[in-house]
Write a protein that holds these residues in place. Structure first.
Motif, short mmCIF file in Angstrom:
data_model
loop_
_atom_site.label_atom_id
_atom_site.label_comp_id
_atom_site.label_asym_id
_atom_site.label_seq_id
_atom_site.Cartn_x
_atom_site.Cartn_y
_atom_site.Cartn_z
N ASP B 154 0.83 -1.20 0.00
CA ASP B 154 0.00 0.00 0.00
C ASP B 154 0.87 1.25 0.00
O ASP B 154 1.79 1.37 0.81
N ARG B 156 -0.33 5.04 0.07
CA ARG B 156 -1.55 5.87 0.07
C ARG B 156 -1.28 7.09 0.92
O ARG B 156 -1.03 6.96 2.13
N ALA B 202 -8.42 5.59 -11.03
CA ALA B 202 -9.39 6.66 -10.80
C ALA B 202 -8.66 8.00 -10.74
O ALA B 202 -7.48 8.05 -10.37
N ARG B 203 -9.35 9.06 -11.10
CA ARG B 203 -8.81 10.41 -10.94
C ARG B 203 -9.61 11.12 -9.85
O ARG B 203 -10.83 11.24 -9.95
N VAL B 204 -8.91 11.56 -8.82
CA VAL B 204 -9.58 12.28 -7.73
C VAL B 204 -9.26 13.77 -7.80
O VAL B 204 -10.16 14.60 -7.77
N VAL B 213 -5.08 7.51 -8.59
CA VAL B 213 -5.39 6.32 -7.80
C VAL B 213 -5.26 5.12 -8.74
O VAL B 213 -5.76 5.16 -9.87
N ALA B 214 -4.57 4.08 -8.28
CA ALA B 214 -4.49 2.85 -9.07
C ALA B 214 -4.47 1.66 -8.14
O ALA B 214 -3.89 1.71 -7.06
N THR B 215 -5.14 0.60 -8.56
CA THR B 215 -5.16 -0.65 -7.82
C THR B 215 -4.77 -1.75 -8.80
O THR B 215 -5.43 -1.93 -9.81
N VAL B 216 -3.68 -2.43 -8.49
CA VAL B 216 -3.15 -3.44 -9.40
C VAL B 216 -3.17 -4.79 -8.70
O VAL B 216 -2.75 -4.89 -7.54
N SER B 229 -2.00 -1.10 -3.87
CA SER B 229 -2.95 0.01 -3.77
C SER B 229 -2.17 1.31 -3.71
O SER B 229 -1.38 1.51 -2.80
N MET B 230 -2.40 2.17 -4.67
CA MET B 230 -1.67 3.44 -4.71
C MET B 230 -2.64 4.60 -4.75
O MET B 230 -3.67 4.52 -5.41
N SER B 231 -2.26 5.67 -4.06
CA SER B 231 -3.09 6.87 -4.11
C SER B 231 -2.31 8.07 -3.62
O SER B 231 -1.58 8.00 -2.64
N ALA B 233 -4.31 10.68 -3.22
CA ALA B 233 -5.55 11.43 -2.93
C ALA B 233 -6.20 10.96 -1.64
O ALA B 233 -7.39 11.15 -1.44
N THR B 234 -5.40 10.32 -0.78
CA THR B 234 -5.95 9.75 0.45
C THR B 234 -5.70 10.69 1.62
O THR B 234 -4.57 11.11 1.85
#
Lengths: 235, 235
Positions: B154, B156, B202-204, B213-216, B229-231, B233-234
């Motif tokens: 993660d 985030r 996703a774009r936040v 945001v990306a989930t691989v 899980s990358m973000s 925007a958290t």
């Protein structure tokens, strides 16, 4: 108002909790039991004051002899389809344990059967009714949490699930059937219906037929990504 | 042994750290700088004692004039392909920042070019060399942790990444390029090469071109599932 009369199908591990829950409502009365092994059913009958004459190992005989408003189906998943069909044919409403049936096709046919027969069909997905999950849903709806673009739901443990329910070792799909139906229903309740679904599974316990690890990634209607990590093999 | 002589291409935010790192090794010497905006390069040259006469805004002129053993490419990703090609054509080894290039096709062509030219090509994936990650890898290899059937990585946060590197707002793929290349290289180093890969983005942030945001989800050679899980925007 008189109490609704019902029969319970299946008197295994969970039926004891289920029947205690029904008694607690004070609004229904269990008047008959079915189980393929009658001895187990007789124990439950004794505990809950149901006459031994209303305990059956033949579901058709039960439905023919007893005057019922509904049936509660608490048997293993393969039997949900035939028992629901039988009850609906008698004009009885059905409460059925999750998961609904073995295949999507069976699920769709059950909905159609109950609709045609004009009887209600309830799938007993109890997790979404839990207090903590209701509270969380309320927080989401209030927008206190903001935009949900990703959520993780983790269920990871080494609970000795096969001790109480050894038949689970025989399931073709174990964790997705057993806990997955709860986790995915909760995901759907909290974050919206899935529009895409991707899944990876693994078997860690060497002595089971199905999988005991599953990782599911959903995209919901609102565009959120939901990752559900499940395992009965985590120490 | 005489020090290896190199030129640095790109004198932006990270080049200051990169060049300080090179100096610390004591085994190489930065003798020339290229940057499309010369003024920025002159500041770095002054800080590290590189003569202003060896600062260029024309990469071809640099390669023609300077006697080098290798180049270190620290420019934005679109230029990795042409600059590596130019260096290889001069018989120079290349160290290049991640991500390697914009497309898989470009990456494959770079490998082929450097192989034909007989020059080494190193992609500067620094995360896998970090002490903590090496320690973790050692623990995995020692089998202290047991069979890895699933791993979560993660990253985030709400780090204000655009403050230091505003050009990142313009990337078609932002977080996968910026941090994703690190995370995925780390996943590969720790858990093995991926045999399947599934990704949701996703774009936040409303003012960026790419995704933040990306989930691989990967499956590795060993059968493990790895969720990254990358973000940015958290909160």
């Amino acid at each position: 108002m008189s109490k609704l009369r019902f029969a319970m199908f299946g008197t295994g591990f969970w039926s004891w909790y289920q029947l205690a829950g029904w008694v607690e409502t004070g609004e229904v009365e269990c008047v008959a039991l079915y189980n393929r092994t009658k001895d187990k059913a007789l124990k439950l009958a004794e505990r809950f004051g149901i006459p031994a004459t209303s305990v059956y190992d033949d579901p058709a005989a039960l439905l023919a002899n007893e005057k019922l408003d509904f049936v509660d189906i608490c048997t293993n998943v393969e039997t949900h389809f035939p028992f629901t069909q039988m009850a609906a044919a008698q004009g009885l409403a059905v409460v059925c344990q999750k998961p609904m049936a073995v295949t999507l096709d069976e699920c769709e046919r059950l909905v159609e059967t109950c609709r045609s027969a004009g009887v209600a069909l309830y799938i007993n997905e109890n997790w979404r009714w839990q207090h903590a999950i209701r509270q969380y849903k309320r927080a989401l709806d209030s927008e206190r949490i903001g935009r949900v673009f990703r959520a993780h739901i983790d269920y990871r443990n080494s609970f000795p699930v096969f001790d109480n329910q050894p038949f689970l070792k025989e399931l073709e799909q174990f964790i997705l059937t057993d806990i997955g139906s709860h986790i995915l229903d909760t995901a759907r309740y909290l974050f919206g219906d899935a529009v895409t679904l991707y899944c990876q599974t693994a078997r860690v316990h060497p002595d089971i037929k199905g999988e005991d690890v599953a990782t599911v990634m959903l995209t919901t209607e609102s565009g959120a990504t939901v990752i559900c990590s499940m395992s009965y093999a985590t120490r």
